[in-house]
Enzyme design. Structure first.
Site, PDB file in Angstrom:
ATOM      1  CB  CYS A 164       0.882  -3.392   0.124  1.00  0.00           C
ATOM      2  SG  CYS A 164      -0.132  -4.587  -0.782  1.00  0.00           S
ATOM      3  CE  LYS A 181      -0.771  -0.096   2.468  1.00  0.00           C
ATOM      4  NZ  LYS A 181      -1.561  -1.358   2.575  1.00  0.00           N
ATOM      5  CD  GLU A 196       0.315  -4.785   3.610  1.00  0.00           C
ATOM      6  OE1 GLU A 196      -0.242  -3.712   3.899  1.00  0.00           O
ATOM      7  OE2 GLU A 196       0.100  -5.403   2.551  1.00  0.00           O
TER       8      GLU A 196
END
Length: 257
Positions: free
Chosen positions: A140, A106, A40
């Site tokens: 994540c 995300k 990330e």
């Protein structure tokens, strides 16, 4: 398909230094793999300084990824901070040969580090077709939300999660990687960074490739930079799903915007 994990330390908010470092790490691996996975925010570290380090989709980092994919004839993916219309996104970019480019923003922003204050939330799942596999892109904190990851009617075969997951929660990382693979009957690749970032947060990596039965096909050495490769089989996955069709009994649901 051969997948290469790049578990690396990152230079804080220095894209040029990080791209140079990844170039060195990967210069002898292109012929050994089909897909390279980076962590990330691989060009800056997990920073909330979005305005200071963001790039455009036609910026140097995405161009570096496209040039790599073109030169090596393989795909490469990882996330970085992208600015569009004065808004900032933690965006996972997937660059494949032939100037093919996909991206995923995300969806679950990590509010404990105030990511919700600096970034726009993504609103759509992205599944990428590559080498016969359908690949679900995630970043994540998405890992904690099983509904978002749910593999409806085997819509994907491989999930990739690129992360900056702190050492303090490393057991959670490993447990959830395995759980998502088992419950979705898919391969799961989790790539995390190592080292200490500009905020003093430490990372141990613990990057893994996990099979659909929860078996660990590859795991890295904790707290060490490594470039490692494993192979996954679509035929094996399809045979397992046919023999043990758990997916046919899954509960139906609809994600609300």
């Amino acid at each position: 398909m051969r997948i290469t994990i790049v578990q690396a330390d990152l230079v804080w908010e220095n894209a040029d230094a990080n791209l140079d470092h990844f170039h060195e790490l990967l210069k002898n691996h292109g012929s050994e793999t089909d897909l390279v996975v980076l962590p990330e925010m691989f060009n800056t570290g997990f920073t909330m300084n979005a305005a200071g380090v963001a790039e455009k989709m036609n910026g140097k980092t995405v161009k570096w990824m496209q040039d790599f994919a073109s030169a090596e004839g393989i795909a490469i993916t990882g996330s970085l901070i992208i600015e569009e219309n004065k808004r900032y996104y933690n965006r996972m970019v997937f660059a494949a040969p032939g100037a093919v480019l996909y991206h995923y923003d995300k969806s679950h922003l990590f509010r404990m580090e105030k990511e919700t204050s600096y970034f726009e939330k993504g609103s759509r799942q992205v599944i990428v077709p590559y080498m016969g596999f359908n690949i679900n892109l995630q970043i994540c904190y998405d890992l904690r939300f099983p509904v978002w990851s749910r593999n409806v009617a085997n819509s994907y075969d491989l999930m990739i999660n690129v992360a900056s997951w702190p050492a303090a929660r490393r057991k959670v990382w490993s447990a959830l990687l395995t759980a998502r693979a088992i419950e979705n009957q898919c391969y799961h690749v989790g790539v995390n960074r190592v080292g200490t970032d500009g905020e003093g947060i430490s990372y141990t990596g613990d990057s893994q490739i996990i099979g659909p039965k929860g078996d660990i096909l590859l795991e890295t050495t904790a707290s060490k930079e490594e470039v490692v490769t494993a192979e996954i089989s679509l035929e094996y996955l399809q045979a397992f799903r046919k023999k043990f069709p758990v997916w046919q009994d899954a509960d139906s649901f609809r994600l609300m915007p």
